[in-house]
Enzyme design. Structure first.
Site, PDB file in Angstrom:
ATOM      1  N   CYS A 193       4.984   7.119 -15.333  1.00 26.13           N
ATOM      2  CA  CYS A 193       5.953   7.346 -14.259  1.00 26.13           C
ATOM      3  C   CYS A 193       5.340   7.113 -12.884  1.00 26.13           C
ATOM      4  O   CYS A 193       6.031   6.672 -11.965  1.00 26.13           O
ATOM      5  CB  CYS A 193       6.536   8.750 -14.368  1.00 26.13           C
ATOM      6  SG  CYS A 193       5.293  10.066 -14.387  1.00 26.13           S
TER       7      CYS A 193
ATOM      8  N   GLU B 285      12.069   0.005 -11.766  1.00 25.74           N
ATOM      9  CA  GLU B 285      10.965   0.575 -12.532  1.00 25.74           C
ATOM     10  C   GLU B 285      10.863  -0.166 -13.859  1.00 25.74           C
ATOM     11  O   GLU B 285      11.733  -0.045 -14.715  1.00 25.74           O
ATOM     12  CB  GLU B 285      11.178   2.066 -12.788  1.00 25.74           C
ATOM     13  CG  GLU B 285       9.994   2.705 -13.500  1.00 25.74           C
ATOM     14  CD  GLU B 285      10.193   4.181 -13.770  1.00 25.74           C
ATOM     15  OE1 GLU B 285       9.184   4.919 -13.781  1.00 25.74           O
ATOM     16  OE2 GLU B 285      11.344   4.598 -13.981  1.00 25.74           O
TER      17      GLU B 285
ATOM     18  N   LYS C 142      13.040  19.427 -27.065  1.00 27.21           N
ATOM     19  CA  LYS C 142      13.618  18.213 -27.622  1.00 27.21           C
ATOM     20  C   LYS C 142      12.662  17.065 -27.302  1.00 27.21           C
ATOM     21  O   LYS C 142      12.655  16.530 -26.203  1.00 27.21           O
ATOM     22  CB  LYS C 142      14.999  17.936 -27.015  1.00 27.21           C
ATOM     23  CG  LYS C 142      15.933  17.098 -27.918  1.00 27.21           C
ATOM     24  CD  LYS C 142      15.442  15.686 -28.202  1.00 27.21           C
ATOM     25  CE  LYS C 142      15.794  14.739 -27.072  1.00 27.21           C
ATOM     26  NZ  LYS C 142      15.429  13.312 -27.428  1.00 27.21           N
TER      27      LYS C 142
END
Length: 504
Positions: free
Chosen positions: A309, A406, A198
């Site tokens: 990340c 973040e 996905k």
């Protein structure tokens, strides 16, 4: 652009982009049971070039109905054994063939990621090299991982076998579309599983092109399928499916927590998560060549527009060199301005979409309102496209929003420290633990600090170093899985203990 004359200049990449889009060369359908098909509902969603605002294509929007169909085909393929019981050496040949096809089409694949999510094409080419290397590494590992014979007496034979899990669903992010796909899909396929991918709705195009290459490479029917769509529809359906044995995810911590609930609500499927980060980068006064270190510190946060990340978003600098070092970081940042992603000279590109663009600008505004000192950047660039320049804040306090959240954008927060213990405490003062950096020439300090940093990986006198031999993943709320290396191959397999009595 022919394969014998690969694109090199800005004009070359523009021409290749025009040929892909003008000739309707973009595959937009789901890939289910070895065929490209429309979504069961017939619904589509638009994918947009964030550098221009232009719609690239309308892509099949899969949902729970498509997930159910794909899981059925994946299970049938697994139980049929055409891949799951194929000899490891033969699986290796197919995956190496796929890697070769990716190599042959690397410029097209890189361009698809650049058009889809706005990253510079030079960065996308680097991603392709990583994706191809991942498939080759995992393929070569397949026939080199042995089972075990346990030590027993002569009357017993005890075996430890390694078997594939079954059906694996991989949900990947938009910031490194094909490279993250490779990190998840390659080891899962290598281990003998059936895989349903996905991709992010923000960057589905390269995954769909990969599906065509996988079919060409010879992956059996139903072993690899791609379902484009949204997380709350097809992603949720896969996570809740009783027919999915393992879920691998890279994305936000909030979504990772939701997926853990879905795994528990369904069949206790195995779950591997690589989630958020707020990575500290520690610079001590004894490090050599501050100009070089400052350049790397800037690259650690501004590479890929900060949509990384492991971005080194918290820069901790020993106070005796802090002011001079920040000046060097600012000077380096000013050379990393965003530009046309199709220009190989561009270091930064566009933010992936309007939502992320506005989110980053809101964080910049909060940083100013909470009293951090803006040293450079802070304003979106004028004109078309979603471009935000490198932004550096000094005087950041640990309780500030930009110090804790973040941001996933080109925003650097700089802190000062006086003592090693203070630096370690500040570095560990985060719910995340994905990566950390350490710059020093003192080997005793390097060994002390490296062991005390709560992080899945520590980069010493570099940032983001490593290759396919090194596992990638985090601790705390950064997740629990590991990508890359043979450890990821182990995660997609199951141990079976066999105890045989030999006495007559």
């Amino acid at each position: 652009m022919s394969r014998s004359h690969p694109p090199k200049t800005h004009a070359d990449w523009q021409a290749l982009a025009a040929s892909l889009t003008d000739e309707k060369g973009l595959e937009t359908r789901a890939f289910v049971d070895d065929a490209f098909v429309e979504a069961a509902s017939g619904e589509t969603f638009a994918t947009t070039n964030p550098a221009t605002g232009e719609t690239l294509a309308h892509v099949a929007s899969c949902d729970a109905a498509d997930a159910e169909i794909a899981v059925g085909h994946a299970r049938a393929a697994f139980d049929g054994g055409a891949w799951s019981r194929l000899a490891p050496g033969r699986r290796k040949k197919v995956l190496l063939r796929l890697a070769d096809l990716m190599e042959a089409h690397k410029h097209e694949l890189a361009l698809l990621d650049t058009l889809d999510m706005g990253k510079p094409v030079g960065s996308s080419l680097g991603d392709m090299a990583g994706a191809i290397a991942c498939f080759r590494y995992q393929a070569e590992c397949i026939d080199k991982l042995y089972g075990e014979v346990a030590p027993t007496g002569e009357e017993t034979l005890a075996l430890v076998l390694r078997e594939p899990l079954g059906v694996v669903a991989s949900i990947v992010p938009w910031n490194f579309p094909l490279m993250m796909t490779a990190w998840k899909v390659a080891p899962a396929l290598a281990a003998g599983n059936s895989v349903i991918l996905k991709p992010s709705e923000k960057s589905p195009l390269s995954a769909l092109r990969l599906a065509g290459l996988a079919r060409e490479a010879g992956l059996p029917r139903g072993v690899f399928q791609v379902l484009p769509g949204f997380g709350h529809t097809v992603g949720k359906a896969l996570a809740l499916s009783m027919g999915v044995d393992c879920l691998a995810f890279t994305g936000s911590t909030a979504v990772g927590k939701q997926l853990m609930q879905y795994a528990g609500e369904s069949n206790l499927k195995r779950l591997y998560l690589e989630c958020g980060g707020k990575s500290p980068n520690l610079v001590f006064a004894d490090c050599r060549d501050l100009d070089r270190v400052a350049k790397h510190a800037a690259e650690a946060i501004f590479h890929n527009q900060g949509e990384v990340c492991i971005a080194g978003s918290r820069l901790l600098v020993e106070n005796t060199i802090r002011e001079a070092f920040i000046d060097k970081v600012v000077a380096a940042a000013e050379t990393m301005q965003p530009g046309d992603p199709l220009d190989p000279a561009s270091f930064m590109g566009a933010m992936v979409d309007e939502t992320q663009y506005r989110r980053v600008l809101d964080f910049i505004r909060q940083g100013q309102e909470e009293g951090a000192r803006l040293r450079v950047g802070g304003e979106a660039l004028e004109g078309p496209g979603l471009f935000i320049p490198p932004t550096v804040f000094d005087g950041v306090m640990p309780e500030m929003t930009i110090a804790r959240e973040e941001i996933f954008g080109p925003v650097l927060s700089v802190f000062g420290f006086d003592r090693e213990e203070e630096a370690v405490a500040m570095a560990n003062d985060s719910p995340y633990g994905l990566a950390a950096g350490l710059w020093s020439q003192d080997i005793d300090r390097i060994m002390r600090v490296t062991r005390r940093l709560h992080s899945g990986q520590v980069f010493v006198n570099n940032w983001a170093g490593g290759d396919q031999t090194m596992p990638f993943g985090g601790v705390k709320q950064s997740g629990n899985g590991r990508d890359k290396s043979h450890h990821s191959l182990e995660e997609y397999s199951e141990l079976k203990s066999v105890w045989m009595s030999l006495a007559t």
